[in-house]
Write an enzyme that holds these catalytic residues in place. Structure first.
Site, PDB file in Angstrom:
ATOM      1  CG  HIS A  55      -2.428  11.006  -4.711  1.00 24.75           C
ATOM      2  ND1 HIS A  55      -1.187  11.234  -5.358  1.00 24.75           N
ATOM      3  CD2 HIS A  55      -1.821  10.793  -3.461  1.00 24.75           C
ATOM      4  CE1 HIS A  55      -0.116  11.141  -4.603  1.00 24.75           C
ATOM      5  NE2 HIS A  55      -0.786  10.786  -3.340  1.00 24.75           N
ATOM      6  CG  HIS A  57      -1.329   7.782   0.730  1.00 22.54           C
ATOM      7  ND1 HIS A  57      -0.361   7.133   0.324  1.00 22.54           N
ATOM      8  CD2 HIS A  57      -1.483   9.001   0.067  1.00 22.54           C
ATOM      9  CE1 HIS A  57       0.410   7.942  -0.361  1.00 22.54           C
ATOM     10  NE2 HIS A  57      -0.388   9.224  -0.525  1.00 22.54           N
ATOM     11  CD  GLN A 151       5.087   7.590   2.878  1.00 24.75           C
ATOM     12  OE1 GLN A 151       3.751   7.238   2.567  1.00 24.75           O
ATOM     13  NE2 GLN A 151       5.759   8.464   2.653  1.00 24.75           N
ATOM     14  CG  HIS A 209       4.101  10.527  -3.469  1.00 29.62           C
ATOM     15  ND1 HIS A 209       3.431   9.596  -3.869  1.00 29.62           N
ATOM     16  CD2 HIS A 209       3.251  11.057  -2.292  1.00 29.62           C
ATOM     17  CE1 HIS A 209       2.207   9.406  -3.151  1.00 29.62           C
ATOM     18  NE2 HIS A 209       2.116  10.233  -2.440  1.00 29.62           N
ATOM     19  CD  GLU A 212       3.617  15.662  -0.641  1.00 34.09           C
ATOM     20  OE1 GLU A 212       4.080  14.562  -0.733  1.00 34.09           O
ATOM     21  OE2 GLU A 212       2.568  15.737  -0.029  1.00 34.09           O
ATOM     22  CG  ASP A 308      -2.390  12.930  -0.554  1.00 30.92           C
ATOM     23  OD1 ASP A 308      -2.087  11.802  -0.458  1.00 30.92           O
ATOM     24  OD2 ASP A 308      -1.408  13.910  -0.331  1.00 30.92           O
TER      25      ASP A 308
HETATM   26 FE   FE2 Z   1       0.338  11.177  -1.296  1.00 26.82          FE
END
Ligand code: FE2
Length: 420
Positions: A55, A57, A151, A209, A212, A308
């Site tokens: 995971h 980005h 996102q 996701h 979170e 992440d």
């Molecule tokens: Fe993430």
């Protein structure tokens, strides 16, 4: 050219201490193996399959660097807003440059498998275009999976569903989602329903996701689990973050653990990132920001740790060193009994490989691609306690890198002959 590595401590295999490599593959793993053209003595060091970072980005890696780019509140929501403003001027070249920098960092620490989320709430799909090219270009040295990730929300960003389908048709490997960012609970539920249906239709994995936040009433994990359980799609599905599950009541958690066992859904926890982001609304005591890692593992669910972010709008630190992630993660999750420490490498190796479903090409076994790393330690316990460095990373039998054992010139040696 046949290569033989001798005096190896192979993680999870106490029987064998030699590895033979020919034609990019493990030809044999055992003892007293046949002669080779080159013999490398590992002097009892620990050998692991490569680190997996499931995971990341890559499209906004290093975006948080530079004047005025810091996330002042340290919250997820400010991160999303700052990225939304910044990405309007993004070019493929910029994404490529950032991603290469990030991949290089991860490679330097022994990672060879990366799953990256890629923001598709962008009419030009700039990040996806750049990363699809890199996935192909770099496939000999790193396996990259791309998640089509909305996102700014599946519903909250107009046209996200169509962009997601476009990304799938371009070659995305996994579908993402962010239900806790939609404008209502109902929107979040509907987004999950559509994403699960789309994933099944296109025969791709799911990585959401999910919850979170620190809200003990956030319930998208329950909803996601239900949808994939009904379709028997749990093993193809990952719930990332699920930090709110660290805040729910035990009676609710116990009920859910029973359902997770049934669905076999996977989990990813991002210990450093979420220790940073969560608990921002707490005074004291402050929550740790992690999901129930230890309990999920004991429940038989697959849990992996991940980096992440690296220096982006969500998190100011990070360098792709999975040992740092593991060290933080096991502390924050109380995964520190000696029996747990001894198997903790699973969290940054096999468990991530299970999530990416690359198991056929992963592991130190005869017939599999000769991918492995060597650590400067003699066993898992020493490696973790010392946060051991990766001395070699080998892909298809060839070095991605090797480095010398660090030597210090000691002015004062407390272990010199007289004091030993
Ligand atoms: Fe993430």
């Amino acid at each position: 050219m046949i290569k033989k590595y001798v005096n190896a401590h192979i993680y999870g295999n106490s029987e064998a201490d030699e590895i033979l490599i020919e034609n990019r593959q493990f030809k044999a793993v055992g003892n007293n193996l046949p002669e080779a053209d080159e013999v490398i003595d590992l002097e009892g060091r620990l050998v692991l399959p490569p680190y997996v970072d499931p995971h990341l980005h890559l499209d906004y890696i290093f975006s948080g660097l530079g004047e005025g780019n810091a996330n002042i509140s340290g919250t997820l929501f400010e991160g999303i807003q700052r990225w939304s403003d910044n990405k309007k001027s993004l070019t493929e070249e910029m994404v490529r440059e950032r991603a290469l920098k990030g991949i290089q960092k991860e490679l330097n620490h022994g990672v060879q498998f990366i799953r990256t989320h890629v923001d598709i709430t962008d009419p030009n799909l700039t990040g996806m275009k750049a990363l699809i090219k890199l996935r192909e270009e770099l496939k000999d040295i790193v396996t990259i999976q791309l998640v089509a990730f909305p996102q700014e929300g599946f519903f909250r960003y107009q046209g996200a569903e169509a962009l997601m389908i476009k990304a799938l048709e371009m070659g995305a490997d996994v579908l993402g989602g962010i239900p806790h960012f939609e404008i209502s609970y109902e929107h979040g539920v509907e987004s999950l329903k559509r994403i699960v249906d789309l994933a099944i239709k296109y025969n791709v994995m799911i990585d959401i996701h999910c919850d979170e936040n620190d809200d003990p009433n956030s319930r998208f994990l329950e909803v996601l689990n239900a949808f994939v359980m009904e379709k028997d799609y749990g093993k193809y599905t990952t719930a990332s973050h699920t930090t709110s599950f660290g805040s729910v009541e035990n009676s609710y958690a116990n009920k859910m653990l029973g359902l997770f066992k049934e669905s076999q859904i996977n989990f990813i926890s991002c210990p450093t990132e979420n220790a940073h982001l969560q608990g921002r609304g707490d005074t004291y005591p402050k929550r740790r920001g992690l999901t129930r890692v230890k309990e999920l593992l004991a429940n038989g669910n697959n849990v992996a740790f991940a980096q992440d972010s690296i220096a982006d709008y969500w998190y100011p630190l990070g360098n792709g060193n999975m040992m740092n992630i593991l060290d933080n993660g096991i502390h924050l999750a109380h995964y520190t009994h000696i029996d747990e420490i001894n198997k903790a490498f699973d969290l940054i190796t096999y468990h991530g490989a299970n999530i990416m479903r690359v198991n056929d090409a992963y592991g130190i076994e005869e017939g599999k691609p000769a991918n492995f790393i060597v650590l400067d330690a003699k066993d898992p316990y020493e490696a973790i306690r010392e946060r051991a460095e990766v001395l070699m990373s080998i892909r298809h039998g060839e070095y991605i890198f090797k480095r010398e054992v660090r030597k210090n010139e000691l002015a004062i040696d407390l272990l010199s002959e007289s004091t030993k």
